[in-house]
Design an enzyme around this catalytic site. Structure first.
Site, PDB file in Angstrom:
ATOM      1  N   TYR A  57     -34.914 -36.025-156.843  1.00  0.00           N
ATOM      2  CA  TYR A  57     -33.599 -36.280-158.020  1.00  0.00           C
ATOM      3  C   TYR A  57     -34.546 -36.662-159.464  1.00  0.00           C
ATOM      4  O   TYR A  57     -35.307 -37.757-159.082  1.00  0.00           O
ATOM      5  CB  TYR A  57     -32.269 -36.571-157.826  1.00  0.00           C
ATOM      6  CG  TYR A  57     -31.465 -36.102-156.821  1.00  0.00           C
ATOM      7  CD1 TYR A  57     -31.911 -34.967-156.532  1.00  0.00           C
ATOM      8  CD2 TYR A  57     -30.002 -36.448-156.201  1.00  0.00           C
ATOM      9  CE1 TYR A  57     -30.493 -33.806-156.103  1.00  0.00           C
ATOM     10  CE2 TYR A  57     -29.740 -35.793-156.024  1.00  0.00           C
ATOM     11  CZ  TYR A  57     -30.149 -34.666-155.029  1.00  0.00           C
ATOM     12  OH  TYR A  57     -29.164 -33.118-154.540  1.00  0.00           O
ATOM     13  N   PRO A 227     -18.427 -30.011-156.599  1.00  0.00           N
ATOM     14  CA  PRO A 227     -16.572 -30.017-157.083  1.00  0.00           C
ATOM     15  C   PRO A 227     -15.847 -30.089-157.922  1.00  0.00           C
ATOM     16  O   PRO A 227     -15.198 -29.062-157.718  1.00  0.00           O
ATOM     17  CB  PRO A 227     -16.145 -31.170-156.240  1.00  0.00           C
ATOM     18  CG  PRO A 227     -17.299 -31.643-156.763  1.00  0.00           C
ATOM     19  CD  PRO A 227     -19.016 -31.834-156.918  1.00  0.00           C
ATOM     20  N   LEU A 228     -16.079 -29.823-159.160  1.00  0.00           N
ATOM     21  CA  LEU A 228     -16.228 -30.069-160.273  1.00  0.00           C
ATOM     22  C   LEU A 228     -16.328 -28.527-160.902  1.00  0.00           C
ATOM     23  O   LEU A 228     -15.760 -27.746-162.287  1.00  0.00           O
ATOM     24  CB  LEU A 228     -16.202 -31.151-161.517  1.00  0.00           C
ATOM     25  CG  LEU A 228     -15.449 -32.460-160.666  1.00  0.00           C
ATOM     26  CD1 LEU A 228     -15.530 -33.669-161.416  1.00  0.00           C
ATOM     27  CD2 LEU A 228     -13.646 -32.447-160.330  1.00  0.00           C
ATOM     28  N   GLY A 231     -17.705 -28.187-164.645  1.00  0.00           N
ATOM     29  CA  GLY A 231     -16.226 -28.061-166.258  1.00  0.00           C
ATOM     30  C   GLY A 231     -15.289 -26.907-166.206  1.00  0.00           C
ATOM     31  O   GLY A 231     -14.677 -26.391-166.914  1.00  0.00           O
ATOM     32  N   PHE A 233     -12.786 -25.614-164.767  1.00  0.00           N
ATOM     33  CA  PHE A 233     -11.708 -26.120-164.886  1.00  0.00           C
ATOM     34  C   PHE A 233     -10.989 -26.331-166.024  1.00  0.00           C
ATOM     35  O   PHE A 233     -10.220 -26.786-165.724  1.00  0.00           O
ATOM     36  CB  PHE A 233     -10.989 -25.378-163.401  1.00  0.00           C
ATOM     37  CG  PHE A 233     -11.441 -24.330-162.870  1.00  0.00           C
ATOM     38  CD1 PHE A 233     -10.427 -23.158-163.165  1.00  0.00           C
ATOM     39  CD2 PHE A 233     -12.103 -24.590-161.959  1.00  0.00           C
ATOM     40  CE1 PHE A 233     -10.899 -21.806-162.092  1.00  0.00           C
ATOM     41  CE2 PHE A 233     -12.888 -23.410-160.810  1.00  0.00           C
ATOM     42  CZ  PHE A 233     -12.576 -22.070-161.588  1.00  0.00           C
TER      43      PHE A 233
END
Length: 314
Positions: A57, A227-228, A231, A233
């Site tokens: 990362y 998991p999001l 953005g 939704f």
């Protein structure tokens, strides 16, 4: 091992991929450290005490700025769980990226991560991607050695199927306790692989059927990266799924982010989402997902699923 240090006890993790500046080899700055401090503090305030890294990362800078924060915060290391991953080598010059889980590479990467993170032990090490060229016995021997030296407490994998994990487990007595996969209301092949079996739509899925069931039967906790859904939704898009997420958030007196995370956590596979935003206000919006049990009925869970599918179930 206590509940605090066992990664399987954590309902939500903070993903540190966004920390450390740009995706380049330029040095990180004082501003990068301050932004990391703000994100870590927001995560702690939201009740999140498990932090997910990978050695690649930001070319190692994500781990390095996190280590800077640990060095400036006496006692913080004892309050948190630190998880990192190894096994991917980034492109170098004209050579494209590749996977490397040779025993010597695993040990070297762990030593480098420990130095950047400024800690003497990793709570969890995940193998980032499967390396088809390395024998599972060689991988297992490296994990056994790291554990025997007290450098790593728990082990797991990322982006692997049930049979791949089983092949590795056959060579070690160490439990593999985590499998981290991309899972969200947008990335649904992990759940659709089960219900689309024996339908014409099954061929379009890339997810290995039976992986969730294998992990559940063998004590492997699932973690969900992305998991999001970046953005999709919660960004104001006028879709049926976005409207339903917002409506449920109002009805449950919580945030749209929490609804999305609850949708994952409500599944009996025992999914722990890994949130990756660096914005403190968006991290705070996930607090209910860490502190409250999922407040979604059977019907509401299915309503979200079918709204995101934009098609009825078979």
């Amino acid at each position: 091992m206590t509940a605090e240090t066992d990664i399987r006890a954590h309902k939500l993790l903070y993903g540190c991929m966004g920390l450390g500046g740009g995706w380049d080899t330029e040095p990180y700055t004082a501003d990068d450290i301050r932004r990391a401090e703000a994100a870590i503090e927001a995560a702690l305030s939201a009740g999140i005490t498990a932090f997910d890294h990978a050695d690649i990362y930001k070319y190692g800078k994500s781990e390095a700025v996190f280590g800077e924060v640990l060095a400036r915060s006496p006692g913080l290391r004892q309050r948190i769980v630190v998880q990192t991953k190894c096994g991917i080598r980034l492109p170098e010059g004209d050579r494209p990226g590749l996977y490397d889980l040779r025993g010597t590479a695993i040990v070297r990467r762990v030593e480098e991560s420990l130095a950047r993170l400024r800690t003497d032990v990793l709570d969890v090490l995940l193998l980032h991607r499967p390396d088809p060229l390395t024998d599972p016995g060689e991988i297992a021997a490296a994990l056994d050695s790291l554990h025997a030296q007290g450098l790593v407490r728990q082990f797991g994998v990322s982006n692997m199927s049930g049979p791949q994990i089983a092949a590795l487990r056959a060579h070690t007595d160490l439990p593999l306790v985590v499998n981290q996969l991309e899972m969200s209301l947008a990335r649904r092949d992990w759940v659709e692989a089960g219900v689309l079996f024996n339908t014409s739509d099954a061929a379009r899925l890339g997810f290995a059927p039976g992986t969730l069931e294998w992990c559940a039967a063998n004590g492997v906790r699932l973690q969900a990266w992305g998991p999001l859904a970046r953005g999709r939704f919660t960004s104001g898009a006028d879709t049926r799924a976005s409207r339903l997420v917002a409506e449920l958030a109002r009805r449950k007196d919580t945030t749209p982010e929490t609804i999305l995370l609850w949708w994952l956590r409500r599944h009996p596979a025992g999914i722990a989402p890994v949130i990756g935003t660096t914005r403190p206000e968006r991290i705070s919006a996930c607090a209910d997902a860490a502190r409250r049990e999922p407040d979604l009925t059977h019907e509401e869970w299915y309503d979200l699923w079918t709204a995101a599918r934009e098609a009825p179930l078979p």
